[in-house]
Design a protein around this motif. Structure first.
Motif, short mmCIF file in Angstrom:
data_model
loop_
_atom_site.label_atom_id
_atom_site.label_comp_id
_atom_site.label_asym_id
_atom_site.label_seq_id
_atom_site.Cartn_x
_atom_site.Cartn_y
_atom_site.Cartn_z
N ALA A 1 44.95 35.95 40.87
CA ALA A 1 44.46 35.17 39.73
C ALA A 1 44.14 33.75 40.21
CB ALA A 1 45.51 35.14 38.63
N THR A 2 44.91 33.27 41.16
CA THR A 2 44.70 31.91 41.67
C THR A 2 43.31 31.75 42.29
OG1 THR A 2 47.06 31.81 42.09
CG2 THR A 2 45.72 30.11 43.12
N GLY A 3 42.79 32.79 42.91
CA GLY A 3 41.44 32.74 43.45
C GLY A 3 40.41 32.47 42.36
N ASN B 1 51.49 32.13 28.77
CA ASN B 1 52.04 31.22 29.77
C ASN B 1 53.35 31.78 30.31
OD1 ASN B 1 50.05 28.87 29.54
ND2 ASN B 1 50.58 29.33 27.42
N THR B 2 53.23 32.42 31.44
CA THR B 2 54.28 33.22 32.07
C THR B 2 55.56 32.42 32.32
OG1 THR B 2 52.36 34.13 33.22
CG2 THR B 2 54.51 34.91 33.93
N ILE B 3 55.40 31.17 32.68
CA ILE B 3 56.57 30.35 33.05
C ILE B 3 57.29 29.82 31.81
CG2 ILE B 3 57.23 28.15 34.12
CD1 ILE B 3 55.17 28.84 36.34
N CYS C 1 39.11 33.29 30.06
CA CYS C 1 40.54 33.46 29.79
C CYS C 1 41.30 34.10 30.94
CB CYS C 1 40.73 34.29 28.52
SG CYS C 1 42.44 34.40 28.01
N ASP C 2 42.43 33.47 31.32
CA ASP C 2 43.38 34.06 32.26
C ASP C 2 44.34 34.93 31.46
OD1 ASP C 2 45.44 34.64 34.00
OD2 ASP C 2 45.83 32.56 34.60
N MET C 3 44.23 36.26 31.62
CA MET C 3 45.11 37.20 30.90
C MET C 3 46.08 37.88 31.85
SD MET C 3 42.81 39.04 28.00
CE MET C 3 41.71 38.11 26.92
N GLN D 1 49.52 42.24 39.22
CA GLN D 1 50.94 42.53 39.48
C GLN D 1 51.90 42.30 38.31
OE1 GLN D 1 49.13 40.10 40.75
NE2 GLN D 1 50.28 38.23 41.08
N LYS D 2 51.37 41.93 37.12
CA LYS D 2 52.26 41.78 35.98
C LYS D 2 52.24 43.05 35.12
CE LYS D 2 52.44 37.56 37.49
NZ LYS D 2 51.64 36.41 37.09
N ASN D 3 51.05 43.57 34.90
CA ASN D 3 50.95 44.65 33.90
C ASN D 3 50.05 45.81 34.32
OD1 ASN D 3 52.30 45.07 31.54
ND2 ASN D 3 51.04 43.73 30.29
C1 LIG Z 1 51.11 35.18 37.93
C2 LIG Z 1 50.05 34.41 37.28
C3 LIG Z 1 49.03 33.74 38.00
C4 LIG Z 1 49.00 33.73 39.51
O1 LIG Z 1 48.66 34.99 39.98
P1 LIG Z 1 48.40 35.27 41.54
O2 LIG Z 1 47.88 36.66 41.51
O3 LIG Z 1 49.72 35.13 42.22
O4 LIG Z 1 47.41 34.29 42.04
C5 LIG Z 1 48.05 33.09 37.29
N1 LIG Z 1 48.06 33.07 35.95
C6 LIG Z 1 49.03 33.67 35.22
C7 LIG Z 1 48.98 33.60 33.75
C8 LIG Z 1 50.05 34.36 35.86
O5 LIG Z 1 51.01 34.96 35.15
#
Ligand SMILES: *Cc1c(COP(=O)(O)O)cnc(C)c1O
Length: 361
Positions: free
Chosen positions: A77-79, A152-154, A172-174, A196-198
């Motif tokens: 996602a960072t890319g 927001n994962t954190i 959108c970052d999902m 890698q989350k879902n």
């Molecule tokens: C984990 C996460 C990222 C980072 O993902 P990578 O694949 O490690 O780059 C970015 N955005 C959200 C919302 C995340 O949960």
């Protein structure tokens, strides 16, 4: 140690057991091919079929409308924090960002390299405990796009509405809530998510892009970061993350067998409901997120006493409830309860929360 633990990690995280078992059964000989998916040429017909099926299933599950491209990329996602501005900043040269947590903050910083970034909203003033309302968004009607992070994962907050931005495309970052609830893809210009989350093991990044948004990249854009290149080569300009794509396909089988996104939405309400109910009725624990902004995927909470939080985390691990330590930015605890977390795991955690409170009040 039990054979399988309840893993509350924020990511990489649990995958459906049926997907893991299927992969295990096929690991040395994929359906009579005499080889593992890990050993196949990405140009072979047998892998092409795996790739096509994964794409078809994802299009079906997310109801991706015609007119949208689906890409299987790498660099996480960072890319996309770089790829989005490189490709979409375009002629206007300016973009709106909503900063509601760590990952949108990083995306915003990265975008500043490529254009004028305007902070359309921020929840930093209250330590990212809330999500700004629609009428708090300061929208630039001339922006090339509006960017936000849906979950927001954190911090454990989640947007409970889709921002209305007129003709400005939504990006959108999902990463941490894709496939957990129905989404109207037609409202978006671009959706991306790390797998890698879902969805699958780390290494695959899914991008869903409205046709017509590609092809306007800045001249300095690295070839591998042009959406246009990847669209023309159907995500195979170079070797794609073959194994992850196969695992995504197996995960999607599980999603479909469990009622698709409506089924996932029911499950996530059940899981998060159990935990928030226990935390709200507790005198020992407090949630980090304000009630209206609570995430159904990452539940952040604490006692307010770091030593007691550490005890909670250690004792929970002994009970088979792993990786409950919160991110260092919030401290306390975080229970990540993605799609593949069984309801029993959450029930066990709920019971553990209650027992810990009794023992420590
Ligand atoms: C984990 C996460 C990222 C980072 O993902 P990578 O694949 O490690 O780059 C970015 N955005 C959200 C919302 C995340 O949960």
């Amino acid at each position: 140690m039990p054979e399988r633990v309840y893993n509350f990690s924020a990511g990489p995280s649990m995958l459906p057991l049926s997907a893991l078992e299927r992969a295990g059964a096929e690991i040395t000989n994929y359906r009579g091919s005499g080889m593992s998916v890990m050993e196949m040429s990405h140009r072979s017909p047998i892998f092409q079929e795996i790739f096509d099926q994964a794409q078809d299933k994802l299009r079906r599950v997310l109801s991706i409308p015609a007119g949208y491209k689906l890409l299987f990329l790498q660099t996480g996602a960072t890319g996309q924090f770089s790829m989005v501005p490189l490709n979409l900043m375009g002629e206007a040269g300016r973009a709106d960002y909503a900063v509601t947590g760590n990952f949108s903050q990083l995306a915003c910083q990265e975008a500043r390299k490529y254009g004028a970034v305007h902070i359309a909203a921020s929840s930093e003033d209250r330590d990212y405990r809330y999500i700004p309302a629609q009428d708090q968004l300061e929208l630039d009607p001339g922006a090339s796009y509006f960017y936000y992070c849906a979950n927001n994962t954190i911090y454990g907050t989640e947007w409970n509405y889709v921002p209305e931005t007129g003709s400005v495309p939504l990006v959108c970052d999902m990463s941490s809530n894709i496939l957990s609830t129905p989404v109207d893809v037609s409202k978006y210009g671009l959706i991306f998510a790390g797998a890698q989350k879902n969805m699958a093991p780390a290494g695959l990044t899914v991008v869903i892009l409205r046709e017509g948004l590609a092809g306007r990249h800045l001249p300095c854009t690295p070839l591998m970061m042009e959406y246009q290149t990847m669209i023309q080569k159907d995500s195979m300009y170079n070797t794609p993350p073959c194994w992850c794509i196969y695992m995504l396909s197996l995960t999607l089988d599980w999603v479909e067998e469990n009622g698709g996104l409506a089924g996932m939405e029911r499950l996530r309400r059940q899981r998060s409901g159990l935990l928030y109910e226990a935390l709200d009725s507790s005198r020992l624990f407090q949630c980090h997120a304000e009630p209206a902004a609570r995430s159904s995927m990452n539940v952040t909470f604490r006692t307010g006493k770091p030593e007691l939080d550490a005890q909670f985390i250690a004792q929970a691990a002994q009970a088979g409830l792993l990786n409950l330590k919160g991110h260092r930015k919030t401290g306390g605890m975080r229970a990540s309860i993605y799609n593949a977390m069984p309801l029993e795991g959450v029930e066990k955690l709920r019971d553990f929360i209650r027992a810990f409170e009794k023992a420590n009040l």
